[in-house]
Motif scaffolding. Structure first.
Motif, mmCIF file in Angstrom:
data_model
loop_
_atom_site.group_PDB
_atom_site.id
_atom_site.type_symbol
_atom_site.label_atom_id
_atom_site.label_comp_id
_atom_site.label_asym_id
_atom_site.label_seq_id
_atom_site.Cartn_x
_atom_site.Cartn_y
_atom_site.Cartn_z
ATOM 1 N N PHE A 10 26.907 18.270 62.327
ATOM 2 C CA PHE A 10 25.888 17.977 61.092
ATOM 3 C C PHE A 10 24.570 18.505 61.913
ATOM 4 C CE2 PHE A 10 29.296 14.995 60.443
ATOM 5 C CZ PHE A 10 29.465 14.876 59.059
ATOM 6 N N ASP A 11 23.807 19.102 60.818
ATOM 7 C CA ASP A 11 22.450 19.470 61.448
ATOM 8 C C ASP A 11 21.564 18.332 60.826
ATOM 9 O OD1 ASP A 11 21.466 20.027 58.912
ATOM 10 O OD2 ASP A 11 21.760 22.302 59.051
ATOM 11 N N LYS A 13 18.933 18.354 59.249
ATOM 12 C CA LYS A 13 18.680 18.204 57.739
ATOM 13 C C LYS A 13 19.570 17.490 56.872
ATOM 14 C CE LYS A 13 16.209 22.334 57.611
ATOM 15 N NZ LYS A 13 15.991 23.722 57.117
ATOM 16 N N ASP A 14 21.098 17.534 57.199
ATOM 17 C CA ASP A 14 22.071 16.631 56.900
ATOM 18 C C ASP A 14 21.739 15.378 56.872
ATOM 19 O OD1 ASP A 14 23.214 19.230 55.855
ATOM 20 O OD2 ASP A 14 24.575 19.200 57.534
ATOM 21 N N VAL A 15 21.638 14.932 58.092
ATOM 22 C CA VAL A 15 21.364 13.597 58.718
ATOM 23 C C VAL A 15 20.374 13.158 57.885
ATOM 24 C CG1 VAL A 15 20.794 11.914 60.410
ATOM 25 C CG2 VAL A 15 22.154 14.057 61.012
ATOM 26 N N GLU A 16 19.031 13.567 57.787
ATOM 27 C CA GLU A 16 17.918 12.969 56.966
ATOM 28 C C GLU A 16 18.366 13.068 55.518
ATOM 29 O OE1 GLU A 16 15.249 11.856 58.023
ATOM 30 O OE2 GLU A 16 15.077 12.617 60.124
ATOM 31 N N ALA A 17 18.888 13.927 54.995
ATOM 32 C CA ALA A 17 19.344 13.861 53.447
ATOM 33 C C ALA A 17 20.155 12.697 53.346
ATOM 34 C CB ALA A 17 19.920 15.263 52.819
ATOM 35 N N LEU A 18 21.322 12.340 54.191
ATOM 36 C CA LEU A 18 22.034 11.202 53.935
ATOM 37 C C LEU A 18 21.439 10.020 54.271
ATOM 38 C CD1 LEU A 18 24.844 10.143 53.372
ATOM 39 C CD2 LEU A 18 25.468 10.592 55.818
#
Length: 78
Positions: A10-11, A13-18
């Protein structure tokens, strides 16, 4: 205490979006532990005990968050 731990697949950006989508669900603070994009994996094959190594790092980060009061949502990078 709540924690969400992401593997290096997971990059950030994925973590922040979730986190933006579901971050407010818990009434308790949550620590989001994710791979630091500025750090690359060691060259060569991933060692067979890599999951155990990452679990130890995550355990230490979680422990530090708890010792600091575990009183706020935050992303912690490894």
């Amino acid at each position: 205490m709540r924690a969400i731990i992401f593997g290096r697949g997971f990059d950030l950006k994925d973590v922040e979006a979730l986190r933006e989508k579901v971050g407010g669900i818990s009434l308790d603070p949550v620590v989001w532990i994710a791979g630091d994009p500025s750090r690359s994996l060691p060259p060569g094959a991933v060692p067979p005990n890599y999951p155990q190594l990452v679990a130890g790092v995550a355990r230490n980060l979680l422990g530090g968050w708890v010792e600091a009061g575990a009183d706020r949502d935050e992303v912690v990078l490894y």
